[in-house]
Design a protein around this motif. Structure first.
Motif, PDB file in Angstrom:
ATOM      1  N   ASP A  30       0.829  -1.214   0.000  1.00  0.00           N
ATOM      2  CA  ASP A  30       0.000   0.000   0.000  1.00  0.00           C
ATOM      3  C   ASP A  30       0.857   1.255   0.000  1.00  0.00           C
ATOM      4  OD1 ASP A  30      -2.145   1.585   0.002  1.00  0.00           O
ATOM      5  OD2 ASP A  30      -2.988   0.868   1.902  1.00  0.00           O
ATOM      6  N   GLY A  31       0.189   2.366  -0.389  1.00  0.00           N
ATOM      7  CA  GLY A  31       0.850   3.676  -0.271  1.00  0.00           C
ATOM      8  C   GLY A  31       1.263   4.232  -1.603  1.00  0.00           C
ATOM      9  N   PRO A  32       1.347   5.544  -1.694  1.00  0.00           N
ATOM     10  CA  PRO A  32       1.730   6.223  -2.929  1.00  0.00           C
ATOM     11  C   PRO A  32       3.206   6.056  -3.211  1.00  0.00           C
ATOM     12  CG  PRO A  32       1.532   7.800  -1.163  1.00  0.00           C
ATOM     13  CD  PRO A  32       1.074   6.478  -0.603  1.00  0.00           C
ATOM     14  N   PRO A  33       3.626   6.316  -4.464  1.00  0.00           N
ATOM     15  CA  PRO A  33       5.028   6.181  -4.826  1.00  0.00           C
ATOM     16  C   PRO A  33       5.885   7.210  -4.110  1.00  0.00           C
ATOM     17  CG  PRO A  33       3.836   7.278  -6.562  1.00  0.00           C
ATOM     18  CD  PRO A  33       2.817   6.830  -5.567  1.00  0.00           C
ATOM     19  N   GLU A  48       7.546   2.043 -12.791  1.00  0.00           N
ATOM     20  CA  GLU A  48       7.257   0.608 -12.855  1.00  0.00           C
ATOM     21  C   GLU A  48       7.127   0.027 -11.456  1.00  0.00           C
ATOM     22  OE1 GLU A  48      10.652  -0.567 -15.034  1.00  0.00           O
ATOM     23  OE2 GLU A  48      10.095   0.684 -16.732  1.00  0.00           O
ATOM     24  N   GLU A  49       8.054   0.404 -10.546  1.00  0.00           N
ATOM     25  CA  GLU A  49       8.014  -0.115  -9.186  1.00  0.00           C
ATOM     26  C   GLU A  49       6.743   0.338  -8.475  1.00  0.00           C
ATOM     27  OE1 GLU A  49      11.521   1.258  -7.348  1.00  0.00           O
ATOM     28  OE2 GLU A  49      12.882   0.111  -8.641  1.00  0.00           O
ATOM     29  N   ALA A  50       6.350   1.604  -8.696  1.00  0.00           N
ATOM     30  CA  ALA A  50       5.162   2.121  -8.027  1.00  0.00           C
ATOM     31  C   ALA A  50       3.909   1.437  -8.544  1.00  0.00           C
ATOM     32  CB  ALA A  50       5.065   3.632  -8.237  1.00  0.00           C
ATOM     33  N   VAL A  51       3.841   1.206  -9.860  1.00  0.00           N
ATOM     34  CA  VAL A  51       2.681   0.527 -10.428  1.00  0.00           C
ATOM     35  C   VAL A  51       2.588  -0.888  -9.896  1.00  0.00           C
ATOM     36  CG1 VAL A  51       1.726  -0.393 -12.559  1.00  0.00           C
ATOM     37  CG2 VAL A  51       2.537   1.940 -12.485  1.00  0.00           C
ATOM     38  N   ALA A  52       3.738  -1.571  -9.782  1.00  0.00           N
ATOM     39  CA  ALA A  52       3.733  -2.938  -9.286  1.00  0.00           C
ATOM     40  C   ALA A  52       3.347  -3.016  -7.819  1.00  0.00           C
ATOM     41  CB  ALA A  52       5.119  -3.561  -9.477  1.00  0.00           C
ATOM     42  N   SER A  53       3.396  -1.883  -7.115  1.00  0.00           N
ATOM     43  CA  SER A  53       3.104  -1.874  -5.682  1.00  0.00           C
ATOM     44  C   SER A  53       1.661  -1.520  -5.369  1.00  0.00           C
ATOM     45  CB  SER A  53       4.028  -0.891  -4.976  1.00  0.00           C
ATOM     46  OG  SER A  53       3.694   0.429  -5.336  1.00  0.00           O
ATOM     47  N   VAL A  56      -3.825  -4.989  -4.012  1.00  0.00           N
ATOM     48  CA  VAL A  56      -4.667  -5.870  -4.823  1.00  0.00           C
ATOM     49  C   VAL A  56      -6.126  -5.470  -4.765  1.00  0.00           C
ATOM     50  CG1 VAL A  56      -5.027  -7.557  -2.984  1.00  0.00           C
ATOM     51  CG2 VAL A  56      -5.157  -8.296  -5.365  1.00  0.00           C
ATOM     52  N   ASP A  57      -6.593  -4.961  -3.613  1.00  0.00           N
ATOM     53  CA  ASP A  57      -8.004  -4.619  -3.530  1.00  0.00           C
ATOM     54  C   ASP A  57      -8.333  -3.332  -4.274  1.00  0.00           C
ATOM     55  OD1 ASP A  57      -6.592  -3.025  -1.796  1.00  0.00           O
ATOM     56  OD2 ASP A  57      -8.223  -2.914  -0.318  1.00  0.00           O
ATOM     57  N   ARG A  58      -7.299  -2.628  -4.764  1.00  0.00           N
ATOM     58  CA  ARG A  58      -7.550  -1.403  -5.512  1.00  0.00           C
ATOM     59  C   ARG A  58      -7.279  -1.571  -6.997  1.00  0.00           C
ATOM     60  NH1 ARG A  58      -4.464   2.884  -1.497  1.00  0.00           N
ATOM     61  NH2 ARG A  58      -5.742   2.518   0.339  1.00  0.00           N
ATOM     62  N   VAL A  59      -6.673  -2.685  -7.379  1.00  0.00           N
ATOM     63  CA  VAL A  59      -6.342  -2.880  -8.776  1.00  0.00           C
ATOM     64  C   VAL A  59      -7.602  -3.195  -9.559  1.00  0.00           C
ATOM     65  CG1 VAL A  59      -5.140  -4.357 -10.408  1.00  0.00           C
ATOM     66  CG2 VAL A  59      -4.003  -3.611  -8.334  1.00  0.00           C
ATOM     67  N   MET A  60      -7.813  -2.481 -10.661  1.00  0.00           N
ATOM     68  CA  MET A  60      -8.973  -2.727 -11.508  1.00  0.00           C
ATOM     69  C   MET A  60      -8.508  -3.503 -12.728  1.00  0.00           C
ATOM     70  SD  MET A  60     -10.892   0.955 -11.274  1.00  0.00           S
ATOM     71  CE  MET A  60      -9.421   1.830 -11.809  1.00  0.00           C
ATOM     72  N   THR A  61      -8.873  -4.768 -12.824  1.00  0.00           N
ATOM     73  CA  THR A  61      -8.484  -5.582 -13.967  1.00  0.00           C
ATOM     74  C   THR A  61      -9.664  -5.770 -14.894  1.00  0.00           C
ATOM     75  OG1 THR A  61      -8.968  -7.542 -12.661  1.00  0.00           O
ATOM     76  CG2 THR A  61      -6.677  -6.830 -12.746  1.00  0.00           C
ATOM     77  N   THR A  62      -9.379  -6.137 -16.126  1.00  0.00           N
ATOM     78  CA  THR A  62     -10.424  -6.321 -17.113  1.00  0.00           C
ATOM     79  C   THR A  62     -11.344  -7.448 -16.697  1.00  0.00           C
ATOM     80  OG1 THR A  62      -8.899  -5.627 -18.799  1.00  0.00           O
ATOM     81  CG2 THR A  62     -10.880  -6.739 -19.550  1.00  0.00           C
ATOM     82  N   LYS A  63     -12.654  -7.223 -16.762  1.00  0.00           N
ATOM     83  CA  LYS A  63     -13.634  -8.248 -16.432  1.00  0.00           C
ATOM     84  C   LYS A  63     -14.382  -8.623 -17.703  1.00  0.00           C
ATOM     85  CE  LYS A  63     -15.225  -5.469 -13.318  1.00  0.00           C
ATOM     86  NZ  LYS A  63     -16.121  -4.865 -12.348  1.00  0.00           N
ATOM     87  N   GLY A  98      -8.586   3.021 -16.516  1.00  0.00           N
ATOM     88  CA  GLY A  98      -8.522   3.916 -15.366  1.00  0.00           C
ATOM     89  C   GLY A  98      -7.142   3.894 -14.742  1.00  0.00           C
ATOM     90  N   TRP A  99      -7.021   4.478 -13.538  1.00  0.00           N
ATOM     91  CA  TRP A  99      -5.755   4.467 -12.834  1.00  0.00           C
ATOM     92  C   TRP A  99      -5.465   3.065 -12.322  1.00  0.00           C
ATOM     93  CZ3 TRP A  99      -3.534   8.479 -14.421  1.00  0.00           C
ATOM     94  CH2 TRP A  99      -4.145   9.727 -14.470  1.00  0.00           C
ATOM     95  N   ASP A 100      -4.178   2.727 -12.238  1.00  0.00           N
ATOM     96  CA  ASP A 100      -3.797   1.396 -11.767  1.00  0.00           C
ATOM     97  C   ASP A 100      -4.266   1.172 -10.332  1.00  0.00           C
ATOM     98  OD1 ASP A 100      -2.595   1.022 -14.174  1.00  0.00           O
ATOM     99  OD2 ASP A 100      -0.570   1.489 -13.459  1.00  0.00           O
ATOM    100  N   CYS A 101      -4.173   2.211  -9.511  1.00  0.00           N
ATOM    101  CA  CYS A 101      -4.605   2.136  -8.116  1.00  0.00           C
ATOM    102  C   CYS A 101      -4.582   3.538  -7.552  1.00  0.00           C
ATOM    103  CB  CYS A 101      -3.682   1.215  -7.313  1.00  0.00           C
ATOM    104  SG  CYS A 101      -1.983   1.825  -7.204  1.00  0.00           S
ATOM    105  N   GLU A 102      -4.900   3.674  -6.284  1.00  0.00           N
ATOM    106  CA  GLU A 102      -4.938   4.992  -5.663  1.00  0.00           C
ATOM    107  C   GLU A 102      -3.588   5.686  -5.698  1.00  0.00           C
ATOM    108  OE1 GLU A 102      -5.932   6.925  -1.294  1.00  0.00           O
ATOM    109  OE2 GLU A 102      -6.819   5.001  -1.857  1.00  0.00           O
ATOM    110  N   GLY A 103      -2.518   4.905  -5.652  1.00  0.00           N
ATOM    111  CA  GLY A 103      -1.178   5.494  -5.654  1.00  0.00           C
ATOM    112  C   GLY A 103      -0.514   5.528  -7.011  1.00  0.00           C
TER     113      GLY A 103
END
Length: 564
Positions: A30-33, A48-53, A56-63, A98-103
């Motif tokens: 968790d947490g911003p870059p 890349e490191e920030a995106v990988a971090s 999981v509960d914030r990641v929006m994947t294709t459904k 959308g955004w990868d996650c909040e961070g």
């Protein structure tokens, strides 16, 4: 340059995601870059490191409804289908990016504080240069009128027509920035502004000067509309308490310091009056260079559009779309709204009151461009150049208002915490009126009465100088309160509300610059300043009335938000 690097970095990160396995794509913390160096872009490796971090509960994947997720779906974060939304009814095979996650480091809200401050100051620099150009011509009325063979009152139109160009151009900037992004609009309009300022410097006659000045004002109006959007792009509601003053204090210096810059131009050996335009052009060129080299794109929908474009190129799948691409709101539709909706704000009491208040302040401010010669040069027998230098005192007052930022930030933070304990996410818009209530509105009539009633040769010149500093303090406080209050009260309609306020105040100020000289000459400084003080005194209760009953007024508004 910065926008291009942003665009390339997004594509690089997506290709890195495509090359990772499923576990890496969803593994995160968790947490911003971490913050990047001031004024620079997040390096591709850091992104890349920030995106990988991303958690999981914030990641929006294709459904997908018909099949399980593929490896590529896991690899690309920040992508979702519209499910049963209205978009899905029209395009069931569109996948919203959308955004990868909040961070997500690509989100301007996640830029480092230093980088956001620098980006805000660059926008303020644009406001400074176009503001400086609005007032600098007032210092060379005598020389320019003699050159063109017109009266000084007629030559004051060079300032007035520029402000009217401001008011008209403010209606057009918003839709362009929502289509092309903030950066493209800043760059294009500042370049065109520079061209027409150069045309004004080379004007062979009075008519040509007025045409070029109008067009320069038209294209120079961009920061008046887009700056609020740029600040909202980067700063959250709490951070705006100090983010907006960063822009306003620096940006407001333009019209106030313009006379100081031009104070001795055209006198002695410092060139002709045309050097006021050349200095504006040189300054604009320097600021344009800063924008091109260092200003990142901050308009989130456009950044997501870049991401969707990269996804389509990488996957050869045209179903990846950003909301901006599937919203079915065309540029011309936004333009029609931008040109028509501001006038519906005529029925909004909050907008009427704030527009009237700012209009009065700007009338006083821009009639000072002519009035300082009468107030200081004529009474105290100093040169017009030195009289224009006294505008520095007004800027000192503007800077003094910055000392309110820290205590008001702390108060706003407490109000935000209180709102969150009751399930809210925003403070009440009326809290934005604190700047005006803490002496801002009272300072304006007091300073004008003070200046008008002590403007005698038998009284020290420091008396009206201190009064002008107090006026600067009051103007910036009211400006901050008015803009932040309108933005928080109208949210999605804020651009239209601000466009109307800008249109009214600059059109009226432009018209009043022409009558400024006859006003001071025929009535004298004492009566003129007393009249202006009385008008501004009538408006002193405005912020207090809105603070007490603003919520009730918003309840009866067609456009204002009413949440508690």
């Amino acid at each position: 340059m910065q926008s291009y690097i942003q665009y390339r970095n997004i594509g690089h990160v997506l290709r890195q995601q495509l090359g990772t396995d499923r576990e890496k794509a969803i593994r995160c913390t968790d947490g911003p870059p971490s913050a990047s160096p001031a004024g620079s872009l997040v390096a591709a490796s850091q992104a890349e490191e920030a995106v990988a971090s991303c958690p999981v509960d914030r990641v929006m994947t294709t459904k997908r409804h018909s099949s399980e997720l593929s490896t590529m779906d896991y690899a690309f974060k920040g992508v979702q289908d519209p499910d049963d939304s209205a978009l899905a009814g029209n395009k069931p095979e569109v996948f919203i990016v959308g955004w990868d996650c909040e961070g997500d480091p690509a989100n301007p809200h996640n830029f480092s504080t230093a980088r956001r401050v620098i980006a805000t100051l660059i926008v303020a620099a644009i406001a400074f240069v176009v503001g400086m150009a609005s007032s600098i011509d007032s210092t060379v009325l005598t020389q320019a009128s003699a050159d063109f063979g017109v009266s000084e009152v007629a030559e004051s139109l060079a300032t007035g027509i520029y402000l009217i160009g401001y008011s008209v151009g403010a209606l057009f900037a918003g839709p362009f920035s929502e289509t092309l992004g903030r950066n493209m609009v800043y760059i294009a309009t500042l370049a065109l502004f520079s061209i027409f300022i150069m045309g004004s410097a080379l004007a062979p006659n009075f008519a040509a000067q007025l045409v070029f000045r109008f067009l320069a004002g038209f294209f120079g109006s961009t920061p008046l509309v887009c700056a609020g959007g740029s600040i909202a792009d980067m700063w959250d509601p709490l951070e705006k308490t100090y983010g907006f003053p960063i822009f306003a204090v620096a940006g407001f210096g333009g019209p106030v310091l313009g006379p100081v810059v031009g104070s001795y131009i055209g006198v002695g050996h410092i060139g002709t009056w045309r050097w006021t335009e050349w200095i504006s052009l040189i300054t604009a060129g320097l600021v344009l260079t800063l924008v091109i080299l260092f200003q990142p794109e901050t308009y989130a929908p456009l950044i997501l559009k870049w991401k969707a474009r990269h996804l389509r190129q990488i996957t050869c799948d045209a179903r990846y779309k950003a909301e901006l691409e599937v919203s079915h709101t065309s540029f011309w539709s936004r333009m029609r709204t931008a040109l028509s909706r501001p006038f519906t704000m005529l029925l909004e009491p909050i907008i009427i009151l704030m527009a009237l208040y700012l209009t009065v302040l700007y009338i006083v401010l821009f009639t000072f461009l002519d009035g300082y010669t009468f107030i200081f040069a004529d009474v105290y027998s100093i040169s017009p150049g030195l009289a224009n230098v006294i505008f520095v005192a007004m800027f000192v007052g503007i800077i003094l208002a910055s000392f309110l930022v820290l205590p008001l930030y702390r108060l706003t933070k407490k109000e935000m915490a209180k709102a969150m304990t009751t399930g809210g996410s925003h403070i009440e818009p009326e809290k934005r009126l604190w700047f005006a209530m803490l002496g801002g509105s009272l300072s304006i009539p007091i300073s004008l009465f003070w200046m008008g009633w002590t403007d005698f040769a038998s009284i020290s010149i420091w008396s009206p100088i201190i009064a002008s500093a107090m006026f600067g303090y009051g103007v910036i406080c009211v400006f901050l309160s008015a803009y932040m209050y309108i933005i928080d009260s109208y949210e999605v309609y804020a651009a239209s509300a601000l466009a109307f306020v800008t249109l009214l105040r600059y059109a009226c100020a432009g018209a009043m610059t022409v009558v400024g000289i006859p006003f001071y000459k025929n009535l004298g400084t004492h009566k003129t300043l007393t009249i202006l003080a009385c008008i501004s005194a009538v408006l002193v209760p405005s912020p207090y009335v809105l603070y007490k009953w603003g919520y009730l007024i918003r309840q009866h508004s067609r456009h204002a938000i009413t949440r508690k």
